[in-house]
Design a protein around this motif. Structure first.
Motif: not given
Length: 143
Positions: A89-94, A99-119
């Motif tokens: 479950y911890p691995i699945a959560g991470g 994956v969700t943030l990556w998919l959002m980045g693919q869909q929108f061209g950037t990740i809408p959660i601003t902080s997640a655009n940095s490492t």
């Protein structure tokens, strides 16, 4: 009984995961602003974090779906990969958050959660997902 065993822990884990994700997101953004020469006084941090917390409500909905899918998959994998069971479950959560943030980045061209655009910010979001997975695991084991 199965409903209580899964639904309530999922809701609590998702909610607490969102709280951690929101706070860590705010911290990453505030830190980045300071590094660019635009520091926010530490006294203003609580209000900034509160506004981020209340303003990212759509992210909570996304995390609810993310964790539902991730924890369902992890539950199935635990049955097949017995060695994975203690950390499924911890691995699945991470992984779910990543994956969700990556998919959002693919869909929108950037990740809408601003902080997640940095490492650092992406790492913080993944940590929040791992935390949610830990909470889910602990709450499920109590029922």
């Amino acid at each position: 009984m199965k409903l209580i065993r899964n639904i309530i822990p999922w809701l609590i884990a998702s909610g607490l995961g969102y709280v951690v994700a929101s706070l860590l997101s705010s911290y990453a953004v505030l830190r980045s602003q300071a590094a660019l020469g635009y520091p926010v006084p530490v006294g203003d941090w609580p209000l900034t974090m509160w506004r981020d917390f209340t303003g990212l409500w759509a992210y909570l909905l996304i995390l609810l779906v993310t964790f539902a899918v991730a924890f369902l998959v992890a539950g199935g994998l635990k049955l097949v990969l017995k060695l994975l069971a203690p950390v499924a479950y911890p691995i699945a959560g991470g992984v779910g958050v990543a994956v969700t943030l990556w998919l959002m980045g693919q869909q929108f061209g950037t990740i809408p959660i601003t902080s997640a655009n940095s490492t650092l910010g992406m790492g913080f979001q993944i940590v929040a997902g791992v935390f949610a997975g830990l909470v889910f695991e602990r709450l499920r084991s109590k029922h």
